[in-house]
Design an enzyme around this catalytic site. Structure first.
Site, PDB file in Angstrom:
ATOM      1  N   LYS A  67     104.103   4.303  22.708  1.00 22.23           N
ATOM      2  CA  LYS A  67     103.930   3.827  24.078  1.00 22.23           C
ATOM      3  C   LYS A  67     103.142   2.524  24.052  1.00 22.23           C
ATOM      4  O   LYS A  67     101.967   2.522  23.681  1.00 22.23           O
ATOM      5  CB  LYS A  67     103.186   4.907  24.888  1.00 22.23           C
ATOM      6  CG  LYS A  67     102.648   4.453  26.231  1.00 22.23           C
ATOM      7  CD  LYS A  67     101.821   5.589  26.841  1.00 22.23           C
ATOM      8  CE  LYS A  67     100.990   5.130  28.019  1.00 22.23           C
ATOM      9  NZ  LYS A  67     100.203   6.247  28.591  1.00 22.23           N
ATOM     10  N   GLU A  91     106.298  13.388  33.402  1.00 20.50           N
ATOM     11  CA  GLU A  91     104.915  13.445  32.909  1.00 20.50           C
ATOM     12  C   GLU A  91     103.953  13.630  34.078  1.00 20.50           C
ATOM     13  O   GLU A  91     104.008  12.881  35.055  1.00 20.50           O
ATOM     14  CB  GLU A  91     104.590  12.137  32.176  1.00 20.50           C
ATOM     15  CG  GLU A  91     103.132  11.933  31.853  1.00 20.50           C
ATOM     16  CD  GLU A  91     102.834  10.516  31.401  1.00 20.50           C
ATOM     17  OE1 GLU A  91     101.703  10.046  31.657  1.00 20.50           O
ATOM     18  OE2 GLU A  91     103.706   9.867  30.795  1.00 20.50           O
TER      19      GLU A  91
END
Length: 200
Positions: free
Chosen positions: A123, A34
């Protein structure tokens, strides 16, 4: 996540260094990378990673705040969107482009709203504010098979506690990359995290 439970968060990485760092991570078996959008020229970094490693790893963006950024990530070849918040518009934009979406949440209300929207994983952020006990409690009410990834404060010293609480994977930032780290330094950090995980 079954093959690679780590998301390497490269906050602050530059395009001129990202490919060397990506090479180390992919070689070590870290298959999700990411690039947060508050990094220098993040779309160029995503494009470079996607061109070189997109067939071996999921490449995408973190700290995605709006629909326009989702489109730019997709155009750069990104495959996954990670947000710090539970934003339905961003989720729908990601799904419309065929991208995986992992939104941030901190309450059961946010978690269930995101699951209804069809997200791919959740998340837990900021994870250090809730701790493994919070994850254990919320997993008791989430549908079986829901993937929850703690992000924020995860390091080799607490990986075991998060695993015991039911984490499906981990988003790892400074414990794997801090701005200015060389590829060799990233490799050393990643090796420590992987070794700790395998011991549990």
């Amino acid at each position: 996540m079954a093959d690679s439970p780590w998301i390497a968060i490269l906050r602050g990485v530059r395009p001129d260094e990202v490919e060397a760092i990506g090479a180390v991570l992919v070689e070590m078996g870290i298959r999700v990378i990411e690039v947060p959008l508050n990094s220098p020229d993040p779309f160029e970094s995503i494009a470079r990673l996607s061109r070189r490693y997109g067939d071996r790893a999921l490449i995408g963006a973190g700290t995605v705040m709006g629909e326009a950024d989702v489109a730019r990530v997709a155009d750069a070849g990104g495959q996954i969107i990670v947000t710090p918040h539970a934003d339905l518009a961003v989720v729908l934009a990601a799904k419309s482009r065929g991208l995986l979406i992992v939104p941030g949440f901190f309450t059961p209300t946010e978690a269930f709203a995101m699951l209804r929207a069809g997200v791919d994983a959740l998340k837990l952020f900021p994870a250090e504010a809730g701790g493994p006990a919070m994850l254990r409690a919320i997993r008791a009410v989430l549908p079986a098979g829901t993937m929850v990834l703690p992000v924020g404060g995860v390091d080799p010293d607490n990986v075991a506690a998060w695993m015991a609480a039911g984490a499906a994977g981990f988003g790892i930032g400074s414990a794997i990359y801090s701005q200015g780290d060389t590829a060799a330094e990233v490799g050393a950090k990643a090796a420590k995290i992987i070794a700790e995980f395998k011991q549990r």
